[in-house]
Design a protein around this motif. Structure first.
Motif, PDB file in Angstrom:
ATOM      1  N   ARG A 138       0.882  -1.151   0.247  1.00 44.51           N
ATOM      2  CA  ARG A 138      -0.016   0.340   0.290  1.00 44.51           C
ATOM      3  C   ARG A 138       0.963   1.112  -0.027  1.00 44.51           C
ATOM      4  N   PHE A 225     -12.572   5.983   2.789  1.00 43.49           N
ATOM      5  CA  PHE A 225     -10.679   5.539   1.865  1.00 43.49           C
ATOM      6  C   PHE A 225     -10.130   6.545   1.104  1.00 43.49           C
ATOM      7  N   GLU A 408      -7.656   1.855  -2.246  1.00 48.09           N
ATOM      8  CA  GLU A 408      -7.557   0.789  -2.033  1.00 48.09           C
ATOM      9  C   GLU A 408      -8.575  -0.269  -2.386  1.00 48.09           C
ATOM     10  N   ARG A 409      -9.121  -0.557  -3.855  1.00 45.67           N
ATOM     11  CA  ARG A 409      -9.567  -0.789  -4.792  1.00 45.67           C
ATOM     12  C   ARG A 409      -7.724  -1.313  -5.179  1.00 45.67           C
ATOM     13  N   THR A 412      -6.607  -3.524  -3.148  1.00 45.55           N
ATOM     14  CA  THR A 412      -6.559  -4.943  -3.580  1.00 45.55           C
ATOM     15  C   THR A 412      -6.259  -6.471  -4.758  1.00 45.55           C
ATOM     16  N   LEU A 420     -11.848  -5.201   0.846  1.00 44.37           N
ATOM     17  CA  LEU A 420     -10.893  -4.201   0.556  1.00 44.37           C
ATOM     18  C   LEU A 420     -10.267  -3.572   2.550  1.00 44.37           C
ATOM     19  N   ARG A 421     -11.085  -4.391   3.467  1.00 44.77           N
ATOM     20  CA  ARG A 421     -10.670  -4.085   4.365  1.00 44.77           C
ATOM     21  C   ARG A 421      -8.973  -3.914   5.421  1.00 44.77           C
ATOM     22  N   ALA A 423      -7.051  -3.442   2.824  1.00 43.03           N
ATOM     23  CA  ALA A 423      -5.711  -2.824   2.454  1.00 43.03           C
ATOM     24  C   ALA A 423      -5.887  -1.799   2.267  1.00 43.03           C
ATOM     25  N   ILE A 424      -6.234  -1.315   4.101  1.00 42.06           N
ATOM     26  CA  ILE A 424      -5.916   0.060   4.959  1.00 42.06           C
ATOM     27  C   ILE A 424      -5.827  -0.181   6.719  1.00 42.06           C
ATOM     28  N   ALA A 427      -9.574   0.367   8.766  1.00 40.67           N
ATOM     29  CA  ALA A 427     -11.055   0.244   7.831  1.00 40.67           C
ATOM     30  C   ALA A 427     -11.831   0.460   8.783  1.00 40.67           C
TER      31      ALA A 427
END
Lengths: 435, 435
Positions: A138, A225, A408-409, A412, A420-421, A423-424, A427
């Protein structure tokens, strides 16, 4: 305790081959035979196995390692040794061990835990190999995005989080009690401000958190996001698509160059990412509709694509596909109509391959004052909220366009995640604002 | 209309000396003699004067330029000519002129306007030379900060904007109506999450908008501002001060290297910025108190410095000064006490020179579980809100520290501004959330 050697990060360990180093970190895992302890250490930059042989250390040190628990913090010194069987290519022959902080009953063990259990302990879960790898990817994605725009002369212009009016209806906006009786709303997109900034600075981008109060519980929604949005004065739809293509290729390339160990740890099929090269296929919405029906996915012209439709479309290509010229009716009020066919908009969505769906949405914007006023009325939007925005068409309007890309997309997709949760770091979702 | 030449940005114009180019932008200013129009163009990347001589263009073109109004958007082609008298070193001998969008009664004229008038028209005000320069410096400051951390192996870990509990009292927090009956609060600092992230990733930073619902109307307060916060596992106060020093030097250096034209346009005395070199003077709070009293600014040990105190302190040095070891009582609950003198905290504030005040605040954090629990109680904070934060001391606690640097304060200092409101594209203040 005297540690010998330079303090080093595991990520840089290759530089120290054959030399004594000091590693400061945590015990990730441990196994022991009677005469050797194998300690997997992590220090945030990576993981390495320290081998402590009974013969090589004093009795106290060896005994200290007997009962080390997961996530105990420690300082270990030893000599770096190349080992082709080691995941990172190196091991540490340990000579000293100092315990910094104990760790009793660490709640995340190598066994399987449910997702809610892990999300409740997100502040600890991120120490795991997999989450660690995702967060490093990320960070690389974000650095890649910023360098891409900075190196091309784009000026970062942060758009506000507090916005004064409910521009596109209040249903998906989060209201904030500002001072006195004022209500502010959290931004859903910096685009309108971006347009003003592009008229001042030519090439701009904003990159910050955005908020949507959607009551959806899908794997593709977060309430908070991060989104990057470039905007370019004098750009046409063609320019917007090319910019999106260049950005995506550049981001994937940089992650492949710099985060291969992390992608491997995530067991990502990198051959799929290596195919992300220019040019991307470009198809019109009309062609997409024909394609869906031909593939046995019935779809009527005029509707918006759902996730299953996007998956079918994307599966026809080995790289992202740009779908352009959607019906104006299903798109935002500010999109420029195609002069050759005013029922479609000069807009584009970029769909990621492998079923990851839309990652980018953009368009050329309406430059004409009268048309924009008409569209605001047609969409039942409050004209007074758009007075300042209309100024951009009153004083030296120019063709312009841009897009938004959800970070985040993209993470992912690049990491190959289910949701998505992950990817950050923390979340935020319908039922989650903790920790 | 046929324009001759490559489309170019004014910023890159030196590359095109003697060649025909096409500039797309806006009319910033115009003066005319009978036979020559002098058109100052801006395109977002810079400003340039186009000289249109009656002899060099056809009659129509010359007449079109007769009544051009401020901020009309246009496309001009011509030949680039070096001119040492020109601010950017070059002028354009214009040969064609196309009007893209008109501009009638542009509301910001070269005459003086009040600040409220300008802030109401911020979306247009940013087109002015001065605001344009400030925003370009701001973007450079942010790029410099990010490169500094990325190049040193720090991992960007975004901390959440929605936070679950009022950790430090609710008076300066903005509440948000989340779903159902949940209230979320907008973040005031990412630090607590940063600490968790540092335990997972070693070296981390977060960089995002933060929010303070302070009812103050000073020139040093915004309700929404951007802050960068690094956090380092195993760092001591000494490490924190050195990191802050390196960061500030690196940011100022990069702005001097890359944004000199903007600093000149702001009439900034750059000699003051060139003095920002290592090492920064470091003084203890005790020494600072003695210094204030010696300089005729009466100050009692135990209080916090106000803006006038900071100005007196900073004026003794030609570069930023690091003031360390403030009384624990006036500092945050999580700051590690000095083991040699527990009534002061292992903390530091960095004050900018020339009266710009505090730009950085940081500390070593409490590593010990029991002490942290005691401090939470002493500060009357709700212990349940800190359960996850206490986990960081339960499972492998390590010494660690970091700081926060306010971006608008740094930009205000580097640009030499009177007020923070010009250091961000769209300032949010007590009575302002528009446009």
């Amino acid at each position: 305790m005297t540690h010998q050697g330079s303090v080093a990060y595991i990520e840089d360990i290759a530089r120290y081959e054959g030399q004594p180093v000091v590693i400061r970190g945590w015990l990730h895992n441990r196994r022991s035979s009677g005469k050797i302890h194998f300690l997997t250490l992590r220090d945030g930059s990576g993981f390495i196995q320290a081998v402590m042989s009974k013969a090589a250390v004093d009795e106290d040190t060896f005994r200290r390692a007997d009962h080390l628990t997961q996530e105990t913090s420690l300082i270990v010194s030893g000599t770096v040794r190349a080992d082709s069987r080691a995941p990172g290519g190196f091991e540490l022959d340990a000579s000293t061990l100092e315990i910094v902080g104990t760790s009793v009953d660490y709640p995340i063990t190598p066994k399987e835990h449910g997702v809610d259990y892990l999300m409740d302990r997100r502040h600890l879960w991120i120490r795991s190999e997999r989450q660690h790898a995702i967060l490093r990817v990320r960070a690389e994605v974000i650095a890649a995005v910023r360098r891409f725009f900075d190196d091309r002369g784009f000026i970062l212009a942060d758009t506000p989080i507090f916005t004064p009016a409910a521009c596109e209806g209040t249903t998906t906006l989060f209201p904030v009690q500002y001072f006195d009786d004022t209500t502010a709303y959290l931004t859903q997109s910096g685009q309108l401000y971006n347009e003003a900034d592009a008229m001042a600075l030519g090439l701009v981008y904003c990159f910050g958190p955005t908020f949507r109060a959607e009551k959806s519980k899908t794997r593709r929604h977060l309430t908070e996001f991060w989104m990057v949005e470039p905007e370019v004065a004098f750009a046409t739809l063609e320019d917007v698509i090319t910019l999106a293509e260049d950005l995506v290729v550049s981001v994937v390339q940089r992650v492949l160059e710099r985060r291969m160990p992390e992608l491997k740890r995530l067991e990502r099929d990198v051959s799929k990412l290596e195919q992300v090269q220019k040019p991307f296929p470009r198809i019109s919405y009309d062609e997409a509709v024909t394609m869906l029906n031909a593939k046995g996915q019935p779809f009527e012209w005029g509707g918006d694509f759902g996730a299953p439709d996007e998956t079918v479309l994307a599966s026809s290509f080995d790289r992202p596909v740009a779908v352009h010229r959607y019906p104006s009716k299903i798109k935002a009020f500010y999109m420029e109509p195609d002069p050759e066919r005013p029922d479609v908009a000069l807009c584009v969505d970029v769909l990621a391959p492998e079923g990851y769906g839309e990652i980018i949405g953009g368009s050329q914007r309406i430059a004409d004052y009268d048309l924009l006023v008409r569209r605001i009325k047609e969409h039942d939007l409050p004209p007074e909220a758009f007075e300042w925005y209309l100024d951009l068409r009153r004083y030296g309007s120019v063709p312009h366009g841009g897009f938004g890309m959800g970070i985040e997309r993209v993470v992912t997709w690049i990491c190959g995640l289910d949701h998505l949760r992950e990817a950050i770091p923390y979340a935020r979702m319908l039922y989650r604002i903790y920790p």
